[in-house]
Motif scaffolding. Structure first.
Motif, PDB file in Angstrom:
ATOM      1  N   PRO A   1       0.871  -1.290  -0.088  1.00 40.30           N
ATOM      2  CA  PRO A   1       0.115  -0.199   0.130  1.00 40.30           C
ATOM      3  C   PRO A   1       0.870   1.163  -0.169  1.00 40.30           C
ATOM      4  CG  PRO A   1      -0.125  -1.037   2.274  1.00 40.30           C
ATOM      5  CD  PRO A   1       0.575  -1.936   1.209  1.00 40.30           C
ATOM      6  N   THR A   2       0.397   2.244  -0.792  1.00 41.67           N
ATOM      7  CA  THR A   2       1.277   3.625  -0.859  1.00 41.67           C
ATOM      8  C   THR A   2       0.230   4.430   0.372  1.00 41.67           C
ATOM      9  OG1 THR A   2      -0.087   4.654  -2.340  1.00 41.67           O
ATOM     10  CG2 THR A   2       1.786   3.664  -3.163  1.00 41.67           C
ATOM     11  N   LEU A   3       0.929   5.618   0.702  1.00 41.35           N
ATOM     12  CA  LEU A   3       0.156   6.602   1.617  1.00 41.35           C
ATOM     13  C   LEU A   3      -0.824   7.246   1.046  1.00 41.35           C
ATOM     14  CD1 LEU A   3       3.216   7.710   3.571  1.00 41.35           C
ATOM     15  CD2 LEU A   3       1.882   5.828   4.046  1.00 41.35           C
ATOM     16  N   ALA A   4      -0.746   7.304  -0.374  1.00 47.66           N
ATOM     17  CA  ALA A   4      -1.764   8.141  -0.923  1.00 47.66           C
ATOM     18  C   ALA A   4      -3.141   7.426  -1.246  1.00 47.66           C
ATOM     19  CB  ALA A   4      -1.440   8.382  -2.611  1.00 47.66           C
ATOM     20  N   ALA A   5      -3.332   6.102  -1.078  1.00 53.94           N
ATOM     21  CA  ALA A   5      -4.404   5.322  -1.259  1.00 53.94           C
ATOM     22  C   ALA A   5      -5.524   5.669  -0.636  1.00 53.94           C
ATOM     23  CB  ALA A   5      -4.092   3.502  -0.743  1.00 53.94           C
ATOM     24  N   GLY A   6      -6.580   5.962  -1.194  1.00 55.02           N
ATOM     25  CA  GLY A   6      -7.889   6.331  -0.526  1.00 55.02           C
ATOM     26  C   GLY A   6      -7.692   7.917  -0.314  1.00 55.02           C
ATOM     27  N   ASP A   7      -6.535   8.509  -0.593  1.00 57.56           N
ATOM     28  CA  ASP A   7      -6.623  10.272  -0.364  1.00 57.56           C
ATOM     29  C   ASP A   7      -6.738  10.646  -1.810  1.00 57.56           C
ATOM     30  OD1 ASP A   7      -5.956  12.796   0.101  1.00 57.56           O
ATOM     31  OD2 ASP A   7      -4.468  12.209   1.493  1.00 57.56           O
ATOM     32  N   ALA A   8      -7.738  11.512  -2.049  1.00 58.32           N
ATOM     33  CA  ALA A   8      -8.034  12.012  -3.060  1.00 58.32           C
ATOM     34  C   ALA A   8      -7.121  13.433  -3.625  1.00 58.32           C
ATOM     35  CB  ALA A   8      -9.331  12.378  -3.600  1.00 58.32           C
ATOM     36  N   ASP A   9      -6.450  13.800  -2.705  1.00 59.36           N
ATOM     37  CA  ASP A   9      -5.680  15.034  -2.882  1.00 59.36           C
ATOM     38  C   ASP A   9      -4.190  14.610  -3.189  1.00 59.36           C
ATOM     39  OD1 ASP A   9      -7.546  16.743  -2.253  1.00 59.36           O
ATOM     40  OD2 ASP A   9      -6.859  17.111  -0.395  1.00 59.36           O
ATOM     41  N   ARG A  10      -3.828  13.359  -2.815  1.00 58.46           N
ATOM     42  CA  ARG A  10      -2.752  12.795  -3.192  1.00 58.46           C
ATOM     43  C   ARG A  10      -2.570  11.537  -3.963  1.00 58.46           C
ATOM     44  NH1 ARG A  10      -0.666  11.527   2.641  1.00 58.46           N
ATOM     45  NH2 ARG A  10       1.387  11.567   1.759  1.00 58.46           N
ATOM     46  N   ALA A  11      -3.305  11.809  -5.162  1.00 58.65           N
ATOM     47  CA  ALA A  11      -3.749  10.848  -6.165  1.00 58.65           C
ATOM     48  C   ALA A  11      -2.318  10.020  -6.617  1.00 58.65           C
ATOM     49  CB  ALA A  11      -4.231  11.600  -7.588  1.00 58.65           C
TER      50      ALA A  11
END
Lengths: 357, 357
Positions: free
Chosen positions: A79-89
């Motif tokens: 998993p990346t830290l961006a997963a599920g966070d639209a601001d950090r596509a």
């Protein structure tokens, strides 16, 4: 078993578990393609073993950042830290194992070329690549690993901007390793190397690849700048401590446990933090051991030399420097979530200077 | 002056003009940093000269794509195809010269390591790096140039996705060059190399870097896939033709004009498209020249050998193959706008096989 030994056992078991995964991934990332002799030579040292310390640091940092239980997550689909966070596509997952193999491949390339330069015969208990094959093949095998490391990192599947930053780290790391190796060679002809110069050389030659290993998962997973920088600093600190400890062990561990003649650095007039410090304290370092022949030196001669270096406080100075760097590195891990993987990274730092050999 | 000579003069003047710019850019991209001996060794071969054919291809393709007059535009601030087009967001300009220097740096790195492997004493009229310095420094200088080429390409300023693709081209190109060099070494021990195998080796060893040079500006400027692929093909075609022509010239150009003993490839039993073809036609290639010593061979011996290779049609076969490849490559330039820079690329392709030495 002492407490130190018990903790060491925990760390070694954690390293061993990740090593299994890394060892499985190496032939996947570096299959024996045509021309087969070239790829066999490129794989020779990788297949001969190694602790996989740098991949272990990389995988453990990622596990701490993602706040997952160690060894609970598929490294190929991490998993990346961006997963599920639209601001950090970004992608939901990356091939973290590819990144781990990439740094190990860089490490292997530098060892192959270093062994040619130092004309060393053995590495990891087997003949050096230029001995098992020949100098031409060893140069070419190193060059192949060099570009393969970049190709493997390009396949990790991170966003283009994170991939660019990761490649920037990798390229700059390689340049610094070359600069460090050049300084190391240059120091052999000098008798006025200062401790700061020695530490800068060690930073370039050894520590930057630990720093890359610690910071690359943060870059690829999309961590913030402060986290990336502190993790890079952790790698620099523990990497320098690791090399300084190597120099101490060369003097203090019995030859049979060390796997080579104790004090060989002294016999070969190699610069270490210990000799550089001793020279500043007025010790005639070049004459500590009479012979230049590792085969001919006696244990009594080494004992006398070590006593002189203890007398000048140089061994304790190096020990203290390594301890300070490890403490500094551990403090930087505050940027990580408090979890099992972070604890492992703390213990790994301690292990690097407490290890017996 | 014949028509061919006049056209050759035009091409050479165009190469010369771009070389000036490239020569100015090299110290900017590769300053003599610390440790100075390492960087001096890294720059030694680059500073010794060279036609800069690959940078010329790269810069000319860009000028044609951007549809600007040759030499009219600052290479450091070169327009991309995305400029003014909102659908293909990207920077208005890129540092095209950085890309040109990057491929020349790769070329220089491969020559330094090849000269160690082949134990060649001279390159570009000066001692090879491992002769002017030493083998250790030459290995390390090549390694430094390797990562510097990536660092320079990372600074071109293209969008992250284009930068990633450019680095992918660069890394894969380096891997193929290593594979080609390994095949070349392997062929020395074989007497059953087929023309197709030889052409594949030449493609990897020589042509892929021309292909990278021709396609990288299209990648970095944001051209479409078809354009990128055709330009890559142009580079592969003219690169192979260039190498085949080198093999022909070794047999047909007088020694004083060639700058080395005519027929040295035959004396050294080097595989070329000519000898590989001749062997297939039943010529006893290994015995064409009796001596293995370049110093001892006579012009009469070489004359007899060349006559045998003409008799078997092998020189004409190689000539024809080179001409076919150049025609095929030129046809691919249809993807470029019809302008002065495209004409130069066509003439450059012709020059590569019409050049006298």
């Amino acid at each position: 078993m002492t407490t130190t030994e018990a903790r060491e056992e925990v760390v070694l078991e954690a390293v061993r578990q990740r090593r299994e995964h890394v060892n499985d991934a190496i032939p996947e990332e570096l299959p024996i393609d045509e021309p087969t002799r070239l790829y066999e030579a490129s794989r020779y040292l990788l297949d001969a073993g190694g602790k996989r310390l740098r991949p272990t640091v990389l995988l453990s940092v990622a596990e701490s950042l993602a706040d997952v239980d160690p060894l609970s997550t598929d490294y190929r689909s991490f998993p990346t830290l961006a997963a599920g966070d639209a601001d950090r596509a970004g992608p939901e997952t990356i091939d973290l194992m590819g990144a781990a193999v990439s740094v190990e491949v860089i490490q292997s390339f530098t060892l192959i070329h270093d062994d040619i330069m130092d004309d060393d015969d053995l590495r990891r208990g087997v003949p050096a690549v230029h001995r098992e094959y020949d100098v031409e093949t060893a140069i070419l095998a190193g060059d192949t690993l060099y570009s393969k490391a970049f190709e493997i990192m390009l396949e990790v599947g991170a966003t283009p901007d994170r991939t660019v930053e990761a490649l920037d780290v990798l390229a700059h790391t390689c340049t610094q390793i070359c600069e460090g190796q050049a300084r190391d060679v240059e120091f052999e002809a000098r008798d006025d190397v200062l401790p700061e110069e020695y530490l800068e050389m060690v930073e370039q030659k050894t520590a930057v690849l630990f720093a890359a290993s610690a910071s690359l998962p943060a870059v690829l997973m999309g961590a913030d700048r402060e986290t990336i920088d502190q993790l890079y600093g952790y790698g620099l600190d523990v990497g320098r401590a690791f090399q300084i400890q190597d120099d101490v062990l060369d003097l203090t561990v019995p030859s049979d446990k060390l796997g080579k003649q104790r004090g060989s650095d002294l016999v070969e007039n190699k610069q270490t933090l210990i000799t550089v410090h001793a020279r500043e304290r007025g010790v005639d370092v070049a004459d500590l051991v009479d012979t230049d022949d590792v085969e001919a030196v006696t244990e009594a001669e080494i004992d006398d030399a070590v006593a002189a270096l203890e007398e000048s406080g140089s061994i304790e100075y190096a020990n203290q420097k390594a301890r300070d760097l490890v403490e500094q590195g551990k403090d930087r891990l505050e940027v990580l979530p408090d979890n099992e993987a972070r604890t492992l990274l703390i213990e790994l730092a301690d292990y690097l200077i407490e290890r017996g050999y």
